[in-house]
Design a protein around this motif. Structure first.
Motif, PDB file in Angstrom:
ATOM      1  N   TYR B  92       0.647  -1.345  -0.097  1.00  0.00           N
ATOM      2  CA  TYR B  92      -0.146  -0.086   0.126  1.00  0.00           C
ATOM      3  C   TYR B  92       0.827   1.256   0.074  1.00  0.00           C
ATOM      4  O   TYR B  92       0.423   2.254  -0.790  1.00  0.00           O
ATOM      5  CB  TYR B  92      -0.881   0.027   1.049  1.00  0.00           C
ATOM      6  CG  TYR B  92      -1.544  -1.125   1.469  1.00  0.00           C
ATOM      7  CD1 TYR B  92      -2.088  -2.144   0.349  1.00  0.00           C
ATOM      8  CD2 TYR B  92      -1.746  -1.717   2.746  1.00  0.00           C
ATOM      9  CE1 TYR B  92      -2.741  -3.291   0.504  1.00  0.00           C
ATOM     10  CE2 TYR B  92      -2.183  -3.055   3.006  1.00  0.00           C
ATOM     11  CZ  TYR B  92      -2.590  -3.746   2.009  1.00  0.00           C
ATOM     12  OH  TYR B  92      -3.360  -5.003   2.189  1.00  0.00           O
ATOM     13  N   LEU B  94       1.468   3.734   1.854  1.00  0.00           N
ATOM     14  CA  LEU B  94       0.642   4.939   2.470  1.00  0.00           C
ATOM     15  C   LEU B  94       1.671   5.752   3.181  1.00  0.00           C
ATOM     16  O   LEU B  94       2.810   5.348   3.827  1.00  0.00           O
ATOM     17  CB  LEU B  94      -0.304   4.528   3.389  1.00  0.00           C
ATOM     18  CG  LEU B  94      -1.431   3.801   2.754  1.00  0.00           C
ATOM     19  CD1 LEU B  94      -2.587   3.669   3.808  1.00  0.00           C
ATOM     20  CD2 LEU B  94      -2.273   4.437   1.918  1.00  0.00           C
ATOM     21  N   ASN B 103      -3.151  11.727   2.965  1.00  0.00           N
ATOM     22  CA  ASN B 103      -2.655  10.920   1.746  1.00  0.00           C
ATOM     23  C   ASN B 103      -3.346  10.998   0.358  1.00  0.00           C
ATOM     24  O   ASN B 103      -2.618  11.271  -0.587  1.00  0.00           O
ATOM     25  CB  ASN B 103      -2.808   9.252   2.386  1.00  0.00           C
ATOM     26  CG  ASN B 103      -1.797   8.824   2.959  1.00  0.00           C
ATOM     27  OD1 ASN B 103      -0.691   8.298   2.174  1.00  0.00           O
ATOM     28  ND2 ASN B 103      -1.735   8.864   4.378  1.00  0.00           N
ATOM     29  N   PRO B 139      -2.654   6.206   9.105  1.00  0.00           N
ATOM     30  CA  PRO B 139      -2.789   4.789   8.253  1.00  0.00           C
ATOM     31  C   PRO B 139      -2.234   3.637   9.338  1.00  0.00           C
ATOM     32  O   PRO B 139      -3.193   2.565   9.189  1.00  0.00           O
ATOM     33  CB  PRO B 139      -1.458   4.846   7.496  1.00  0.00           C
ATOM     34  CG  PRO B 139      -1.394   6.255   7.119  1.00  0.00           C
ATOM     35  CD  PRO B 139      -1.788   7.058   8.138  1.00  0.00           C
ATOM     36  N   GLN B 147      -6.675   0.258   4.539  1.00  0.00           N
ATOM     37  CA  GLN B 147      -5.136   0.872   4.104  1.00  0.00           C
ATOM     38  C   GLN B 147      -5.282   0.710   2.390  1.00  0.00           C
ATOM     39  O   GLN B 147      -4.982   1.589   1.842  1.00  0.00           O
ATOM     40  CB  GLN B 147      -4.083   0.161   4.667  1.00  0.00           C
ATOM     41  CG  GLN B 147      -3.925   0.666   5.949  1.00  0.00           C
ATOM     42  CD  GLN B 147      -2.654  -0.004   6.717  1.00  0.00           C
ATOM     43  OE1 GLN B 147      -1.564  -0.285   5.974  1.00  0.00           O
ATOM     44  NE2 GLN B 147      -2.527  -0.335   7.874  1.00  0.00           N
ATOM     45  N   ALA B 151      -5.130   3.909  -0.219  1.00  0.00           N
ATOM     46  CA  ALA B 151      -4.032   3.817  -1.457  1.00  0.00           C
ATOM     47  C   ALA B 151      -4.600   3.788  -2.786  1.00  0.00           C
ATOM     48  O   ALA B 151      -4.390   4.430  -3.618  1.00  0.00           O
ATOM     49  CB  ALA B 151      -3.206   2.459  -1.277  1.00  0.00           C
ATOM     50  N   ARG B 154      -6.174   7.174  -3.204  1.00  0.00           N
ATOM     51  CA  ARG B 154      -5.128   8.228  -3.481  1.00  0.00           C
ATOM     52  C   ARG B 154      -4.555   8.124  -4.771  1.00  0.00           C
ATOM     53  O   ARG B 154      -4.379   9.217  -5.644  1.00  0.00           O
ATOM     54  CB  ARG B 154      -3.759   7.908  -2.537  1.00  0.00           C
ATOM     55  CG  ARG B 154      -2.559   8.583  -2.768  1.00  0.00           C
ATOM     56  CD  ARG B 154      -1.375   8.481  -1.861  1.00  0.00           C
ATOM     57  NE  ARG B 154      -0.696   7.102  -2.019  1.00  0.00           N
ATOM     58  CZ  ARG B 154       0.087   6.438  -1.626  1.00  0.00           C
ATOM     59  NH1 ARG B 154       0.464   6.944  -0.367  1.00  0.00           N
ATOM     60  NH2 ARG B 154       0.640   4.974  -1.909  1.00  0.00           N
TER      61      ARG B 154
END
Lengths: 269, 379
Positions: B92, B94, B103, B139, B147, B151, B154
Motif C-alpha cells: 500500500y 501509505l 494521503n 494509516p 489501508q 491507497a 490516493r
C-alpha cells in the motif's frame, strides 16, 4: 513485543538497573551539591547553601568567552557533520556496493580509535600543510569524531523508510526534491535530530582533540574548565560543571520531545 | 497488432521492451497493448520480470530498448512525476505521517490544486472506495483492507491515465481478497480505467483481466483472453502455470484416414486439430486438463484413441472439486477432477486400487510447445 516482567526476575532487574544508575549518577551529584555551597573552599557536604558561585561564574569573562566559542564550534561541527553524514548514511543504508562494509568500518573507526592519537595525527597533518586556521582545524577534527553518530542514527532511521513510499510519492507527482522534503525527511527527522544533538555534544564536550588543536584565541570550554581547576580551589568549577550537566539534560529533553517513542525504536534497532 | 488503429486505439502500448540489470536480462522483447478501459494482467512466477515491466510503464525505471506509449504518444521522455499513472503497491505504501485525507490529497497538492477543489476531489475519491468518515485517521489506525482502499483512493484522486496494480491483494486474507477483487474490478469497469495488473496468482488474473499475458524469464509466453489462456494454452509452461495439466509426449503421426494421431506409448491421442507449426513425424507434447477426463468402470476395458486404463491411487477432496490421482499401467501419472454437483454419486464410491477406463473427447487434446521435450532451449 515485550512481555511484562514479574516476581523475582523483575526485582533483580530493577535492582541491577538502580545499581548502574547510582554508579553513573553518584559522581555527578557531588559537584552539583558543592556548586550550591556558600564556602570558599571545596568541602563536602557544604555547611551553608548559596548561588554565589553561579553568579561569579556567569560574570567571568573568560568563562563566557570559552562558552561562546564552544557553542560556535559545536554549531559549525553539527552543520558540517550533517552535511557530510546524511548523504553518507543514505548511501550506506540504501545501496549495496563493493567495499560497503569496509566503508562503514572506516566511518565508525573514530568511535574506537583513540581520540588522543587522532588529535596528534591531525595536528601533525595541519602543521605539514602549513595551515594556521585553528578554528577550521577544530571544526574538521571534531567533525571526524562526530560523523559516526550522525551516520549511525540517520542510517538507522533511513532503513526504516519503505522505498515504495517514495515511489508512490513520485508517481503521484512529487519531484525528487518534494519527495525528500515531504515524505522522506519527516520520517527520518528523529534520526537527524538525534545525530545533530550527538554531534553538538561530542564537540562541546571534547577535551582530548581540542588539547592538540586549540590555541589561545580558540579556546574551547573543556580546556578552560581544566585551567580553572588548576587556578582556583573554590566551588566555581563545580558551578560550571552543574551548568554543563543542566545543558546536557536540556539537550536530552530536546531529543525526547522531538522523537517521543521513537527513541525506543532507535535504541532497539 | 497495429499501433493506434482508428477503431480501437490502445491507451497503453509497450513496444519491444528490453531491460537488463548487471548484464542479466530482466525483460526482453516484451510488447503488448491495452485498449481504453481494459484490464491486462501480467501473470507469472516471481522473477519473471512482470514488476520490472510495471515500473518501466510508471517511469520508475527506464528501458534499455523499446518504447512506452500512452494514447500513441511516447512517454519515455516524461519523468515519473509527470506521467500521470496511479500505482497501487503491494504493501500500500501509505505515507505514515499523513492522515487518510492528507494521503489522498498528496497528488493534488503536488499539482498545486486549490484547497477547495482538492477537498472535493478527496471527498469524491474516498466515496468511491467507501471510506467516508475516516478522513482524520492515521494509516496505522486502519485495517489492511482499509489501508488498501486509501491507497486506491490516493491513486484515483489524480485521475490517472493508466492505473497500475502491483500484487495489490497479496497481503489480504482470502475472503477479503476476493471481495476486494470484485470491488476493484467493478470500479475499474465503471470508471473505464485502463489498467495493468501484476500478479503471480492465476485465479486473480483470470477473475479480473480482460486479457492475460503470461510471463516467463522476462518475456511474454502467451497473451490472450482468460478463457484462451486456460482453454488453449500454447506452451507447456502456460498449461502448467495456469491450472493443472497432464502432459503426454509422443510422435505426431498421420492416421489411417489421414487424421492426426499422437502415438504416446500405451495410449493414442487423437486431437481435434493440430496447430500448423507441428509437422507429422515430429515429437510433440499433449496437455490434458483434469476436468476433461471421464472415469468409467468398464470391463473388459475397451481400447482405442483418447482412452486409457488407470489405477486410482488416492482422492484429494477440495470441496467443489475432487482430484483423482491415477497411474497408468506403464507408471505414468494422470490427474482427473470430478465436480461435486455433477459427479457426487461417484465421489463417495471411489476406492483406491480401483481400475478405471479414463476417456476424453478429441477437443481435450491440446498440442503445445514444449522446450523441455524437444531439447531446444530458448534461453
Amino acid at each position: 513485543m515485550q512481555s511484562q516482567l514479574r516476581g523475582l526476575s523483575a526485582a533483580l532487574i530493577y535492582f541491577v538497573a538502580l545499581l548502574i544508575l547510582a554508579f553513573i549518577l553518584a559522581p555527578l551529584i557531588a559537584p552539583v551539591i558543592i556548586a550550591f555551597s556558600d564556602g570558599i573552599i571545596v568541602a563536602f557536604p557544604p555547611q551553608r547553601f548559596s548561588l554565589r558561585w553561579f553568579t561569579k561564574v556567569l560574570a567571568d569573562e573568560e568563562f563566557l568567552a570559552a562558552l561562546a566559542f564552544s557553542a560556535r564550534l559545536a554549531a559549525a561541527v553539527t552543520v558540517l557533520a550533517l552535511a557530510l553524514g546524511l548523504p553518507c548514511a543514505f548511501g550506506l543504508a540504501r545501496r549495496r556496493f563493493p567495499g560497503r562494509d569496509a566503508m562503514m568500518a572506516l566511518i565508525m573507526a573514530p568511535l574506537i580509535f583513540p581520540v588522543l592519537v587522532t588529535g596528534l595525527a591531525l595536528l601533525q597533518f595541519f602543521t605539514a600543510l602549513g595551515s594556521r586556521n585553528t578554528f577550521l582545524h577544530l571544526v574538521i577534527g571534531h567533525t571526524v569524531i562526530a560523523i559516526p553518530y550522525v551516520v549511525r542514527t540517520a542510517a538507522a532511521s533511513i532503513v526504516l523508510v519503505d522505498e515504495a513510499i517514495e515511489d508512490a510519492a513520485r508517481t503521484l507527482g512529487a519531484t525528487r526534491l518534494c519527495t525528500f522534503l515531504f515524505i522522506t525527511l519527516p520520517q527520518i527527522r528523529q534520526g537527524i535530530i538525534a545525530g545533530a544533538v550527538f554531534s553538538f555534544v561530542t564537540s562541546f564536550d571534547d577535551y582530548s582533540l581540542s588539547m592538540w588543536l586549540a590555541d589561545a584565541a580558540n579556546f574551547p570550554l573543556p580546556l578552560q574548565i581544566h585551567v580553572f581547576i588548576q587556578r582556583f580551589f573554590d566551588p566555581s568549577v563545580a558551578a560550571i560543571s552543574t551548568l554543563m550537566i543542566l545543558f546536557s539534560m536540556m539537550l536530552m529533553l530536546l531529543i525526547e520531545r522531538g522523537m517521543g517513542l521513537s527513541v525506543k525504536r532507535l535504541v532497539t534497532t | 497488432m497495429s499501433l493506434g488503429g482508428a477503431a480501437q486505439p490502445f491507451d497503453l502500448f509497450v513496444k519491444d521492451i528490453n531491460k537488463s540489470f548487471d548484464g542479466q536480462f530482466a525483460v526482453r522483447g516484451v510488447s503488448f497493448g491495452v485498449r481504453a478501459g481494459q484490464l491486462l494482467a501480467l501473470l507469472g512466477p516471481s522473477g519473471c520480470g512482470k514488476t520490472t515491466v510495471l515500473r518501466i510503464i510508471a517511469g520508475l525505471l527506464s528501458p534499455d530498448e523499446g518504447d512506452v506509449r500512452f494514447k500513441d504518444r511516447s512517454v519515455l521522455g516524461t519523468p515519473v512525476h509527470k506521467r500521470g499513472v496511479g500505482i497501487l503497491f503491494q504493501n500500500y505504501a501509505l505515507f505514515p505521517h499523513y492522515s487518510v485525507a492528507q494521503n489522498v490529497a498528496f497528488g493534488l497538492r503536488m499539482r498545486r490544486m486549490s484547497g477547495t477543489e482538492t477537498a472535493s476531489r478527496v471527498r469524491e475519491a474516498l466515496a468511491l472506495v467507501r471510506l467516508e468518515g475516516l478522513e482524520e485517521r492515521m494509516p496505522h489506525q486502519l485495517s489492511g483492507g482499509q489501508q488498501q482502499r486509501v491507497a486506491l483512493a490516493r491513486a484515483l484522486a489524480i485521475k490517472p491515465l493508466i492505473l497500475l496494480l502491483d500484487e495489490p491483494f497479496a497481503a489480504l486474507d482470502r475472503k477479503l481478497r476476493e471481495a476486494m477483487q470484485i470491488e476493484l474490478r467493478a470500479l475499474q469497469v465503471s470508471l473505464q480505467l485502463t489498467t495493468v495488473l501484476v500478479t503471480h496468482d492465476q485465479d486473480e488474473a483470470l477473475t479480473l483481466a480482460d486479457e492475460v499475458a503470461v510471463m516467463r524469464d522476462g518475456w511474454i509466453e502467451q497473451i490472450g483472453s482468460p478463457s484462451d489462456i486456460y482453454a488453449r494454452p500454447t506452451s507447456r509452461f502456460v498449461a502448467d502455470f495456469v491450472g493443472i495439466s497432464n502432459f503426454f509426449m509422443g510422435r505426431l503421426m498421420s492416421g489411417v484416414s489421414g487424421e492426426a494421431v499422437v502415438d504416446a506409448g500405451a495410449l493414442q491421442l487423437k486431437p481435434a486439430k493440430v496447430p500448423a507449426e507441428f509437422q507429422a513425424g515430429s515429437n510433440v507434447t499433449v496437455a490434458l486438463r483434469p476436468e476433461r477426463l471421464q472415469l468409467k468402470i468398464v470391463e473388459p476395458a475397451s481400447s482405442g484413441p483418447n482412452q486409457v486404463r488407470a489405477r486410482l491411487e488416492r482422492v484429494v477432496y477440495r470441496g467443489a472439486l475432487s482430484f483423482c490421482h491415477l497411474r497408468l499401467e506403464d507408471g505414468r501419472p494422470l490427474i482427473a477432477s470430478l465436480a461435486a454437483g455433477v459427479d457426487s454419486t461417484w465421489i463417495s464410491e471411489l476406492q483406491p486400487g480401483q481400475i478405471f477406463n479414463v476417456s476424453w473427447d478429441r477437443a481435450a487434446n491440446l498440442i503445445i510447445r514444449d522446450e523441455s521435450a524437444s531439447g531446444v532451449e530458448l534461453d
